[in-house]
Design a protein around this motif. Structure first.
Motif, PDB file in Angstrom:
ATOM      1  N   VAL A 416       0.834  -1.203   0.000  1.00  0.00           N
ATOM      2  CA  VAL A 416       0.000   0.000   0.000  1.00  0.00           C
ATOM      3  C   VAL A 416       0.865   1.246   0.000  1.00  0.00           C
ATOM      4  N   ARG A 417       1.898   1.242   0.827  1.00  0.00           N
ATOM      5  CA  ARG A 417       2.814   2.385   0.878  1.00  0.00           C
ATOM      6  C   ARG A 417       3.503   2.604  -0.464  1.00  0.00           C
ATOM      7  N   ARG A 418       3.904   1.506  -1.102  1.00  0.00           N
ATOM      8  CA  ARG A 418       4.566   1.647  -2.409  1.00  0.00           C
ATOM      9  C   ARG A 418       3.613   2.265  -3.432  1.00  0.00           C
ATOM     10  N   LEU A 419       2.391   1.748  -3.470  1.00  0.00           N
ATOM     11  CA  LEU A 419       1.427   2.229  -4.462  1.00  0.00           C
ATOM     12  C   LEU A 419       1.086   3.696  -4.245  1.00  0.00           C
ATOM     13  N   ARG A 420       1.177   4.152  -3.009  1.00  0.00           N
ATOM     14  CA  ARG A 420       0.935   5.563  -2.704  1.00  0.00           C
ATOM     15  C   ARG A 420       2.176   6.421  -2.917  1.00  0.00           C
ATOM     16  N   GLY A 421       3.300   5.761  -3.209  1.00  0.00           N
ATOM     17  CA  GLY A 421       4.542   6.490  -3.384  1.00  0.00           C
ATOM     18  C   GLY A 421       5.127   7.000  -2.100  1.00  0.00           C
ATOM     19  N   GLU A 422       4.780   6.341  -0.973  1.00  0.00           N
ATOM     20  CA  GLU A 422       5.214   6.802   0.345  1.00  0.00           C
ATOM     21  C   GLU A 422       6.382   6.006   0.912  1.00  0.00           C
ATOM     22  N   PHE A 423       6.762   4.921   0.227  1.00  0.00           N
ATOM     23  CA  PHE A 423       7.878   4.130   0.755  1.00  0.00           C
ATOM     24  C   PHE A 423       9.167   4.562   0.072  1.00  0.00           C
ATOM     25  N   PRO A 424      10.201   4.910   0.852  1.00  0.00           N
ATOM     26  CA  PRO A 424      11.454   5.397   0.241  1.00  0.00           C
ATOM     27  C   PRO A 424      12.138   4.325  -0.584  1.00  0.00           C
ATOM     28  N   GLY A 425      12.661   4.717  -1.702  1.00  0.00           N
ATOM     29  CA  GLY A 425      13.380   3.787  -2.567  1.00  0.00           C
ATOM     30  C   GLY A 425      14.806   3.620  -2.090  1.00  0.00           C
ATOM     31  N   SER A 426      15.738   4.238  -2.778  1.00  0.00           N
ATOM     32  CA  SER A 426      17.152   4.108  -2.412  1.00  0.00           C
ATOM     33  C   SER A 426      17.608   5.265  -1.532  1.00  0.00           C
ATOM     34  N   ASP A 427      16.643   6.001  -0.949  1.00  0.00           N
ATOM     35  CA  ASP A 427      17.007   7.115  -0.090  1.00  0.00           C
ATOM     36  C   ASP A 427      17.768   6.613   1.140  1.00  0.00           C
ATOM     37  N   GLY A 428      18.759   7.377   1.558  1.00  0.00           N
ATOM     38  CA  GLY A 428      19.497   7.037   2.757  1.00  0.00           C
ATOM     39  C   GLY A 428      20.708   6.176   2.472  1.00  0.00           C
ATOM     40  N   VAL A 429      21.595   6.121   3.454  1.00  0.00           N
ATOM     41  CA  VAL A 429      22.810   5.332   3.313  1.00  0.00           C
ATOM     42  C   VAL A 429      22.984   4.459   4.549  1.00  0.00           C
ATOM     43  N   ASP A 430      23.775   3.402   4.398  1.00  0.00           N
ATOM     44  CA  ASP A 430      24.037   2.519   5.534  1.00  0.00           C
ATOM     45  C   ASP A 430      25.230   3.038   6.325  1.00  0.00           C
ATOM     46  N   GLU A 431      25.719   2.221   7.239  1.00  0.00           N
ATOM     47  CA  GLU A 431      26.800   2.647   8.125  1.00  0.00           C
ATOM     48  C   GLU A 431      28.116   2.889   7.399  1.00  0.00           C
ATOM     49  N   GLU A 432      28.247   2.347   6.198  1.00  0.00           N
ATOM     50  CA  GLU A 432      29.472   2.538   5.425  1.00  0.00           C
ATOM     51  C   GLU A 432      29.316   3.614   4.359  1.00  0.00           C
ATOM     52  N   GLY A 433      28.181   4.338   4.421  1.00  0.00           N
ATOM     53  CA  GLY A 433      27.952   5.411   3.469  1.00  0.00           C
ATOM     54  C   GLY A 433      27.459   4.962   2.113  1.00  0.00           C
TER      55      GLY A 433
END
Length: 512
Positions: A416-433
């Protein structure tokens, strides 16, 4: 913020990335962050535990499906990989204990997420009981002295069922003790056990394939008692469905894992992938190496019969001893996962006796009360085996349905979140950047297929087939056991929520 981390390698420094990540969600670090990449992998792999579950349910799958039931394995593996891919995304974004509860709550709302967590933790307790019962499939085959009750070791006999309960309770006492003692002890046992299981699985595969009695073409044949190909596959899929659950445990242990945003997504997928490959080859090897497919032994004694008959008593029993180790470690890992779920929900003040359940021993880094609760409740479930041998299958199927339903309560809101465009795709980074794990443009189709697969298998597993759950007749409650148990779980959960709403104003979790 300083973390007390009795690591097997090294503790994280103060203000570690893992600690800061947890603080973002409003929680403070209490569990010891001591697990590395292999320990995280071991958490998921040991929950799946191919040696435990394949040996436990191979006879059942063969009895109903015949050799063709092998093909349910790759089908279930593909379906669960779809679910695991969705979970890997969530593990990167929400590295918190109580994964299913936390993910579902944040994707939907607290009430829906609470029921997802409630169903999951009850299901995990049932899985603990089911895993402990697996000892009956191997210990008496190693030495008849392990048959402490009666003389018939078959788990479908009254003697075998009662003995399975006794052995299971003994194992639960030991795993509960380990889950109370220390985070480091639990991790070491888990890693050693998983290493031994992988080595044992590879040896079993090699020996079975080198002792083949027939060609792989046999996997296209149905059993003599099969009523039809579709029905055989639907019931035969129970084994594969039972084996390939629990891969989310790598996410469940995120608060104890170093660099969880990077580590957990990969170990979720590698644990399931490794277990799927090894388990499929064991099933195939068992079918090819069995002395006979028609003498009735394969549908009753399963792989234990194949090992001791094809490889000789000495080698067969040595390999079965490795299976015993796998069963013990699997029971430990499943109990640990259930403890973390109870801890996570109690920390949000969402369970009875929450302050006690959420308390972490600062020296050991372990929440002791949840370990005792899970151990006692799982042992109580084992007592059903004294009532009837049919309880073995009822308990096993019920736990699968509970976990599949809980998984769907995550993949559903996520879609549901994906279909609404509310779930982040590749946004953000992990602990290694590096960018967080993401399905990218494949997110919607993978998520949709994962949800459809999960719902289909939930209905298939819960369907009250009399021939499966009450073959002897006269025990209608076993035929309907899964649906009755699920109904009682939901009613009990709703009753508690209603009582709690009237009695007190709940303390909202950090993200409410």
């Amino acid at each position: 913020m300083t973390t007390t981390a009795p690591s097997d390698v090294r503790p994280d420094p103060p203000e570690s990335s893992g600690d800061r990540s947890l603080a973002e969600f409003g929680y403070r670090q209490e569990l010891h962050r001591s697990l590395g990449r292999y320990a995280s992998f071991a958490a998921g792999f040991s929950f799946i535990s191919v040696l435990t579950t394949v040996f436990q349910f191979f006879a059942f799958g063969y009895a109903f499906g015949g050799p063709v039931f092998f093909w349910t394995w790759p089908a279930v593996l593909v379906g669960q990989l779809l679910v695991a891919a969705c979970f890997a995304e969530l593990a990167a974004r929400y590295p918190i204990s109580g994964a299913i509860y936390q993910w579902s709550s944040r994707l939907s709302n607290l009430s829906f997420g609470w029921f997802a967590g409630w169903i999951m933790v009850i299901g995990q307790i049932v899985v603990v009981a089911a895993a402990a019962l697996a000892l009956q499939m191997v210990l008496p085959a190693i030495w008849s002295g392990f048959q402490l009750v009666g003389s018939d070791p078959a788990p479908t006999s009254p003697d075998g069922a009662a003995n399975a309960a006794v052995l299971g309770v003994i194992l639960l006492v030991l795993t509960t003790l380990v889950n109370v003692v220390d985070n480091r002890v639990m991790s070491v046992i888990n890693r050693i056990g998983v290493t031994a299981e992988i080595i044992g699985a590879v040896l079993i595969i090699v020996l079975l394939l080198t002792h083949s009695e027939r060609s792989p073409g046999i996997t296209f044949h149905t059993g003599a008692g099969s009523t039809g190909l579709f029905g055989a596959l639907m019931v035969g899929s129970f084994m594969a469905a039972y084996v390939m659950i629990g891969f989310d445990s790598a996410g469940e242990m995120s608060e104890e894992t170093r660099n969880p945003r990077r580590t957990a997504p990969r170990t979720i997928l590698t644990a399931l992938g490794a277990a799927g490959l090894l388990g499929g080859l064991i099933v195939l090897g068992g079918l090819l190496a069995a002395p006979s497919l028609t003498d009735g032994h394969l549908g009753v004694d399963g792989l234990s019969y194949v090992l001791t008959s094809s490889l000789g008593d000495g080698v067969g029993r040595a390999l079965l001893a490795d299976v015993v180790v796998a069963i013990a470690v699997a029971t430990l890992a499943i109990q640990t996962a259930a403890c973390r779920m109870l801890f996570s929900m109690a920390r949000d003040n969402q369970l009875p006796f929450s302050p006690r359940l959420a308390k972490v021993n600062p020296r050991t880094g372990m929440p002791s009360a949840p370990a005792l609760v899970v151990g006692i409740l799982a042992a109580a479930l084992l007592l059903l085996n004294f009532a009837s041998p049919d309880a073995f299958l009822a308990i096993g199927t019920t736990c699968i349905v509970m976990l599949y339903l809980a998984y769907a309560m995550v993949t559903g809101p996520l879609l549901v979140r994906r279909l609404r465009g509310e779930f982040p795709g590749s946004d953000g980074v992990d602990e290694e950047g590096r960018p967080l794990f993401s399905l990218g443009r494949w997110g919607v189709p993978v998520n949709a297929l994962a949800l459809l697969y999960g719902l289909f298998m939930t209905v298939n597993l819960a369907w009250p087939r009399a021939a499966v759950y009450d073959p002897a007749g006269g025990h209608w409650y076993f035929q309907w056991f899964t649906l009755l148990f699920l109904g009682v779980t939901l009613v009990a959960g709703a009753a508690y929520r209603a009582y709690r709403a009237r009695a007190t104003v709940a303390e909202a979790p950090a993200y409410a």
